[in-house]
Design a protein around this motif. Structure first.
Motif, PDB file in Angstrom:
ATOM      1  N   VAL A 122      14.401 -31.947  84.288  1.00 35.64           N
ATOM      2  CA  VAL A 122      14.727 -33.374  84.287  1.00 35.64           C
ATOM      3  C   VAL A 122      13.437 -34.132  83.987  1.00 35.64           C
ATOM      4  O   VAL A 122      12.445 -33.985  84.710  1.00 35.64           O
ATOM      5  CB  VAL A 122      15.320 -33.818  85.637  1.00 35.64           C
ATOM      6  N   VAL A 123      13.471 -34.939  82.929  1.00 33.80           N
ATOM      7  CA  VAL A 123      12.288 -35.677  82.481  1.00 33.80           C
ATOM      8  C   VAL A 123      12.627 -37.166  82.471  1.00 33.80           C
ATOM      9  O   VAL A 123      13.457 -37.612  81.672  1.00 33.80           O
ATOM     10  CB  VAL A 123      11.853 -35.215  81.072  1.00 33.80           C
ATOM     11  N   PHE A 124      12.006 -37.923  83.365  1.00 37.88           N
ATOM     12  CA  PHE A 124      12.201 -39.374  83.403  1.00 37.88           C
ATOM     13  C   PHE A 124      11.195 -40.031  82.469  1.00 37.88           C
ATOM     14  O   PHE A 124      10.018 -39.668  82.466  1.00 37.88           O
ATOM     15  CB  PHE A 124      11.997 -39.912  84.823  1.00 37.88           C
ATOM     16  N   VAL A 125      11.675 -40.994  81.691  1.00 38.89           N
ATOM     17  CA  VAL A 125      10.797 -41.776  80.809  1.00 38.89           C
ATOM     18  C   VAL A 125      11.054 -43.264  81.046  1.00 38.89           C
ATOM     19  O   VAL A 125      12.183 -43.657  81.330  1.00 38.89           O
ATOM     20  CB  VAL A 125      10.992 -41.428  79.311  1.00 38.89           C
ATOM     21  N   PRO A 126      10.018 -44.100  80.926  1.00 42.80           N
ATOM     22  CA  PRO A 126      10.186 -45.531  81.202  1.00 42.80           C
ATOM     23  C   PRO A 126      11.071 -46.274  80.206  1.00 42.80           C
ATOM     24  O   PRO A 126      12.046 -46.904  80.601  1.00 42.80           O
ATOM     25  CB  PRO A 126       8.763 -46.082  81.177  1.00 42.80           C
ATOM     26  N   PHE A 127      10.745 -46.225  78.921  1.00 46.10           N
ATOM     27  CA  PHE A 127      11.430 -47.073  77.953  1.00 46.10           C
ATOM     28  C   PHE A 127      11.599 -46.374  76.608  1.00 46.10           C
ATOM     29  O   PHE A 127      10.654 -45.812  76.068  1.00 46.10           O
ATOM     30  CB  PHE A 127      10.641 -48.356  77.695  1.00 46.10           C
ATOM     31  N   ALA A 128      12.791 -46.471  76.042  1.00 45.15           N
ATOM     32  CA  ALA A 128      13.010 -45.995  74.674  1.00 45.15           C
ATOM     33  C   ALA A 128      12.212 -46.877  73.712  1.00 45.15           C
ATOM     34  O   ALA A 128      11.851 -48.004  74.046  1.00 45.15           O
ATOM     35  CB  ALA A 128      14.501 -46.074  74.339  1.00 45.15           C
ATOM     36  N   THR A 155       9.205 -46.815  72.762  1.00 45.46           N
ATOM     37  CA  THR A 155       7.789 -47.050  73.021  1.00 45.46           C
ATOM     38  C   THR A 155       7.013 -45.834  72.520  1.00 45.46           C
ATOM     39  O   THR A 155       7.571 -44.728  72.438  1.00 45.46           O
ATOM     40  CB  THR A 155       7.514 -47.293  74.522  1.00 45.46           C
ATOM     41  N   PRO A 156       5.754 -45.991  72.155  1.00 47.71           N
ATOM     42  CA  PRO A 156       5.016 -44.891  71.528  1.00 47.71           C
ATOM     43  C   PRO A 156       4.935 -43.617  72.368  1.00 47.71           C
ATOM     44  O   PRO A 156       5.163 -42.524  71.851  1.00 47.71           O
ATOM     45  CB  PRO A 156       3.627 -45.484  71.273  1.00 47.71           C
ATOM     46  N   VAL A 157       4.607 -43.727  73.642  1.00 46.91           N
ATOM     47  CA  VAL A 157       4.432 -42.524  74.451  1.00 46.91           C
ATOM     48  C   VAL A 157       5.775 -41.834  74.698  1.00 46.91           C
ATOM     49  O   VAL A 157       5.890 -40.609  74.566  1.00 46.91           O
ATOM     50  CB  VAL A 157       3.702 -42.837  75.780  1.00 46.91           C
ATOM     51  N   CYS A 158       6.806 -42.598  75.023  1.00 45.38           N
ATOM     52  CA  CYS A 158       8.135 -42.004  75.246  1.00 45.38           C
ATOM     53  C   CYS A 158       8.657 -41.347  73.975  1.00 45.38           C
ATOM     54  O   CYS A 158       9.240 -40.257  74.016  1.00 45.38           O
ATOM     55  CB  CYS A 158       9.117 -43.059  75.747  1.00 45.38           C
ATOM     56  N   THR A 159       8.434 -41.980  72.845  1.00 44.21           N
ATOM     57  CA  THR A 159       8.878 -41.428  71.569  1.00 44.21           C
ATOM     58  C   THR A 159       8.116 -40.148  71.242  1.00 44.21           C
ATOM     59  O   THR A 159       8.716 -39.161  70.782  1.00 44.21           O
ATOM     60  CB  THR A 159       8.721 -42.480  70.462  1.00 44.21           C
ATOM     61  N   TRP A 189      18.072 -44.698  69.919  1.00 43.04           N
ATOM     62  CA  TRP A 189      16.772 -44.028  70.021  1.00 43.04           C
ATOM     63  C   TRP A 189      16.927 -42.520  69.824  1.00 43.04           C
ATOM     64  O   TRP A 189      16.185 -41.906  69.048  1.00 43.04           O
ATOM     65  CB  TRP A 189      16.136 -44.354  71.370  1.00 43.04           C
ATOM     66  N   ALA A 190      17.906 -41.912  70.509  1.00 41.64           N
ATOM     67  CA  ALA A 190      18.131 -40.466  70.396  1.00 41.64           C
ATOM     68  C   ALA A 190      18.516 -40.082  68.970  1.00 41.64           C
ATOM     69  O   ALA A 190      18.082 -39.043  68.456  1.00 41.64           O
ATOM     70  CB  ALA A 190      19.204 -40.018  71.380  1.00 41.64           C
ATOM     71  N   GLU A 191      19.311 -40.918  68.316  1.00 46.91           N
ATOM     72  CA  GLU A 191      19.676 -40.649  66.918  1.00 46.91           C
ATOM     73  C   GLU A 191      18.447 -40.710  66.025  1.00 46.91           C
ATOM     74  O   GLU A 191      18.255 -39.853  65.152  1.00 46.91           O
ATOM     75  CB  GLU A 191      20.730 -41.640  66.441  1.00 46.91           C
ATOM     76  N   GLU A 192      17.618 -41.718  66.227  1.00 46.45           N
ATOM     77  CA  GLU A 192      16.396 -41.834  65.419  1.00 46.45           C
ATOM     78  C   GLU A 192      15.454 -40.663  65.655  1.00 46.45           C
ATOM     79  O   GLU A 192      14.787 -40.209  64.730  1.00 46.45           O
ATOM     80  CB  GLU A 192      15.682 -43.149  65.710  1.00 46.45           C
ATOM     81  N   GLN A 193      15.399 -40.175  66.894  1.00 50.30           N
ATOM     82  CA  GLN A 193      14.510 -39.058  67.233  1.00 50.30           C
ATOM     83  C   GLN A 193      15.143 -37.717  66.898  1.00 50.30           C
ATOM     84  O   GLN A 193      14.468 -36.696  66.933  1.00 50.30           O
ATOM     85  CB  GLN A 193      14.133 -39.105  68.720  1.00 50.30           C
ATOM     86  N   GLN A 194      16.432 -37.727  66.622  1.00 49.17           N
ATOM     87  CA  GLN A 194      17.195 -36.519  66.292  1.00 49.17           C
ATOM     88  C   GLN A 194      17.056 -35.440  67.362  1.00 49.17           C
ATOM     89  O   GLN A 194      16.885 -34.260  67.070  1.00 49.17           O
ATOM     90  CB  GLN A 194      16.785 -35.972  64.925  1.00 49.17           C
ATOM     91  N   VAL A 195      17.130 -35.858  68.626  1.00 40.83           N
ATOM     92  CA  VAL A 195      17.003 -34.897  69.720  1.00 40.83           C
ATOM     93  C   VAL A 195      18.308 -34.127  69.898  1.00 40.83           C
ATOM     94  O   VAL A 195      19.392 -34.662  69.694  1.00 40.83           O
ATOM     95  CB  VAL A 195      16.584 -35.578  71.044  1.00 40.83           C
ATOM     96  N   GLY A 196      18.184 -32.876  70.288  1.00 37.26           N
ATOM     97  CA  GLY A 196      19.348 -32.035  70.511  1.00 37.26           C
ATOM     98  C   GLY A 196      19.700 -31.896  71.978  1.00 37.26           C
ATOM     99  O   GLY A 196      20.754 -31.377  72.320  1.00 37.26           O
ATOM    100  N   PHE A 197      18.835 -32.355  72.841  1.00 38.50           N
ATOM    101  CA  PHE A 197      19.082 -32.255  74.277  1.00 38.50           C
ATOM    102  C   PHE A 197      19.747 -33.542  74.769  1.00 38.50           C
ATOM    103  O   PHE A 197      19.827 -34.531  74.046  1.00 38.50           O
ATOM    104  CB  PHE A 197      17.781 -31.978  75.039  1.00 38.50           C
TER     105      PHE A 197
END
Length: 168
Positions: free
Chosen positions: A41-47, A49-53, A87-95
């Motif tokens: 489980v990985v918590f991130v502050p904001f979609a 943003t540079p570090v989260c991305t 954000w997830a679509e732009e990052q193309q994440v599979g998780f």
């Protein structure tokens, strides 16, 4: 152990708090339903943003190897579902990317990962074993990315049958 806000944390060796939160398509994802295998489980502050991305991209690259070993990955933010979907679509994440928007921050609060200062999740990561027990936990400051090598090491230790990880 407490966060700077004073919220209690589930520590290493504690049962992970169960939760259900919507994914980017609005479908509910429940931690209890993922029992039987490790869950990161990985918590991130904001979609958006540079570090989260950057963290999402690094996790996306590592994810296939973990998935092959039956490790689930859940990234959680207090952003709303439509924001996280884009954000997830732009990052193309599979998780799975989950929204902790409403009730606002409920999951992050349960894990001691919610900041009352700005209403967002802090950078907290938790590795949960097949029985739902926290085996590893890390946190970093808002502007600091968590290295994937830390996750990889914790996952390897857990899959080798290692006992408890460390708290930091």
């Amino acid at each position: 152990m407490d966060t700077p806000d004073g919220a209690a944390l589930p520590g290493v060796g504690d049962l992970a708090p169960d939760f259900t939160a919507p994914n980017v398509h609005g479908a509910p994802v429940s931690l209890a339903r993922l029992r039987g295998g490790p869950v990161l489980v990985v918590f991130v502050p904001f979609a958006f943003t540079p570090v989260c991305t950057a963290e999402a991209a690094a996790l996306h690259r590592a994810w296939p190897g973990w998935r092959e070993r039956d490790v689930q990955l859940l990234m959680i933010s207090c952003d709303a579902v439509p924001t996280l979907r884009r954000w997830a679509e732009e990052q193309q994440v599979g998780f799975e990317v989950l929204s902790d928007f409403w009730p606002h921050g409920q999951v992050a609060r349960a894990y001691g990962a919610f900041s009352e200062l700005d209403g967002a999740a802090d950078r907290v990561s938790v590795l949960i074993d097949a029985d739902g027990v926290v085996r590893w936990r890390r946190s970093t400051g808002r502007g600091l990315a968590r290295p994937v090598s830390d996750y990889q090491g914790a996952i390897e230790e857990l899959l080798r049958g290692g006992s408890e990880g460390s708290l930091s």
